[in-house]
Motif scaffolding. Sequence first.
Motif, short mmCIF file in Angstrom:
data_model
loop_
_atom_site.label_atom_id
_atom_site.label_comp_id
_atom_site.label_asym_id
_atom_site.label_seq_id
_atom_site.Cartn_x
_atom_site.Cartn_y
_atom_site.Cartn_z
N HIS A 189 0.81 -1.23 0.00
CA HIS A 189 0.00 0.00 0.00
C HIS A 189 0.84 1.28 0.00
O HIS A 189 0.27 2.37 0.06
CB HIS A 189 -0.96 0.05 1.20
CG HIS A 189 -1.79 -1.19 1.36
ND1 HIS A 189 -2.64 -1.66 0.38
CD2 HIS A 189 -1.90 -2.07 2.40
CE1 HIS A 189 -3.24 -2.76 0.79
NE2 HIS A 189 -2.81 -3.03 2.01
N ILE B 282 1.28 2.96 10.17
CA ILE B 282 0.54 2.45 9.01
C ILE B 282 0.20 0.99 9.27
O ILE B 282 1.09 0.17 9.50
CB ILE B 282 1.36 2.59 7.72
CG1 ILE B 282 1.83 4.04 7.54
CG2 ILE B 282 0.52 2.15 6.52
CD1 ILE B 282 2.76 4.25 6.35
N ASN C 266 -3.73 -2.62 6.48
CA ASN C 266 -4.67 -2.21 5.42
C ASN C 266 -4.26 -0.91 4.74
O ASN C 266 -4.99 -0.41 3.88
CB ASN C 266 -6.07 -2.07 6.01
CG ASN C 266 -6.61 -3.37 6.57
OD1 ASN C 266 -6.50 -4.41 5.91
ND2 ASN C 266 -7.16 -3.33 7.77
N GLY C 267 -3.11 -0.37 5.13
CA GLY C 267 -2.62 0.85 4.51
C GLY C 267 -3.13 2.14 5.11
O GLY C 267 -2.87 3.22 4.59
N LEU C 268 -3.85 2.04 6.23
CA LEU C 268 -4.36 3.24 6.88
C LEU C 268 -3.30 3.83 7.80
O LEU C 268 -2.84 3.17 8.74
CB LEU C 268 -5.63 2.94 7.68
CG LEU C 268 -6.29 4.16 8.33
CD1 LEU C 268 -6.81 5.13 7.26
CD2 LEU C 268 -7.42 3.73 9.26
N THR D 103 -2.08 6.65 10.58
CA THR D 103 -2.53 7.56 11.63
C THR D 103 -1.33 8.33 12.14
O THR D 103 -0.29 7.73 12.42
CB THR D 103 -3.19 6.79 12.79
OG1 THR D 103 -4.28 6.01 12.28
CG2 THR D 103 -3.72 7.75 13.84
N THR E 114 -5.86 10.83 9.82
CA THR E 114 -5.52 9.61 9.08
C THR E 114 -5.35 9.92 7.60
O THR E 114 -5.85 10.93 7.08
CB THR E 114 -6.61 8.54 9.25
OG1 THR E 114 -7.84 9.03 8.73
CG2 THR E 114 -6.76 8.15 10.71
N ASP F 183 -5.35 7.33 4.03
CA ASP F 183 -5.51 5.96 3.54
C ASP F 183 -4.63 5.75 2.31
O ASP F 183 -4.97 6.18 1.21
CB ASP F 183 -6.97 5.69 3.21
CG ASP F 183 -7.26 4.21 2.96
OD1 ASP F 183 -6.30 3.44 2.75
OD2 ASP F 183 -8.44 3.82 3.00
N ALA G 171 -3.98 2.89 0.95
CA ALA G 171 -4.55 1.85 0.09
C ALA G 171 -5.59 2.43 -0.85
O ALA G 171 -5.71 1.99 -2.00
CB ALA G 171 -5.15 0.73 0.94
N ASN G 172 -6.37 3.38 -0.36
CA ASN G 172 -7.40 4.05 -1.16
C ASN G 172 -7.14 5.55 -1.05
O ASN G 172 -7.80 6.25 -0.27
CB ASN G 172 -8.79 3.68 -0.65
CG ASN G 172 -9.06 2.20 -0.71
OD1 ASN G 172 -9.26 1.63 -1.78
ND2 ASN G 172 -9.02 1.54 0.45
N ARG G 173 -6.19 6.02 -1.80
CA ARG G 173 -5.69 7.38 -1.59
C ARG G 173 -6.75 8.40 -1.95
O ARG G 173 -7.44 8.28 -2.97
CB ARG G 173 -4.40 7.58 -2.39
CG ARG G 173 -3.35 6.57 -1.94
CD ARG G 173 -1.99 6.74 -2.53
NE ARG G 173 -1.15 5.58 -2.17
CZ ARG G 173 0.15 5.48 -2.40
NH1 ARG G 173 0.80 6.47 -2.98
NH2 ARG G 173 0.80 4.38 -2.05
#
Length: 365
Positions: free
Chosen positions: A235, A285, A288-290, A292, A331, A333, A335-337
């Motif tokens: 990710h 990280i 899941n690629g999140l 914080t 945060t 993300d 993974a889902n930028r």
Amino acid sequence: MNALPHPTSPATATPSPMPRRPVRRLAACVTAALALLAGGLAQATPAEAAATRIRLGSSADAGRSGWAGPAFTMNGSGGIVPASMTKAVDAIRGGTGSLDVVVLAASTPGSGSRTPECDAVMRLSGVNSCTTWTLTKASDGNNTQVNTDIRNAEFVYFAGGDQCKYAAWKSTALRASVQSVVAKGGGSGGGSAGHHINSSVVYDACRGSITSAEALADPYDAYATFTTGMFDWPHYAATINDSHFVTRDRMGRTMAFVARALEDGLTPGGKAWGVGVEEGGSLFIDKNGLATLYGADAYVVLGDHRPERARPGQPLTYSDYKIWRLTSGRTFDFANRPTCGYYLKSVTDGVTDPDPYNGTPVTGC
């Protein structure tokens, strides 16, 4: 994501001529040359120190069949940030049992403890042991005991120092050993130089450090050197990390690094993402690629088109970098930028828009 006023944002809009920092490698070469003239090669090249190992905690590794990571910490300065490291440890061990940590360094601290990172790690719950390896030459990356310790660990932390020395481990067994830790559900991280080495494009500083003014004046400056293919974490593709971000006014050079990555095709898909973390800040990280943020601010700088001008010997021009400013607790993300919440800043003839550390977020994306 809100962009808040920054009380200590440096003035980056108009770069002024700045002297280069002394380059340690150049100084070392001059010293060696003088020594050679004075007394011959044997006197010019002192013996390199052997790799050293200091282990704290249990002498036996934690035994377990599986781990719940991977997890990562990306720190703006060299030291451990307890809040993010605790999150990483807990994520990897799934909240039960304990794990082993290895710290990799290329030099010993100038004063104080010889194991400052492990001293901090051992104060956290869920840690079985922490081993500091100090490796003084590239070939130490093939040391059998070093690689055994890494492969038996669940987290590898790269200390602050000199990322060029870390990049030299790319051609050794150490690279695959660190990758094996992440692959089994462990983790990796680092601070300052250790933050740099954990991105997919590494600003390696192998010719010395470059300032924002220098990089904006010429993104192909001889000091702007990169290593690719070291690590490419889940990710976290197409990233270029930078550290000490606000304190040392590094937004400009990150903008230049992003432009270089796009112009030279160092990242896939026509996008490059700078990740700058301020001193005292840390991105945790998860698997899941999140990400914080803990502590001081961080910035994500997206370039999603080729620069209008990025050529050797000429100042950079690039329109509309998309920048997300993260404050503690926010945060991002990977993974889902995100496609919204950024503010826009440009560089024209080597000059950034005013106050590139702050802006009004775009919301109607």
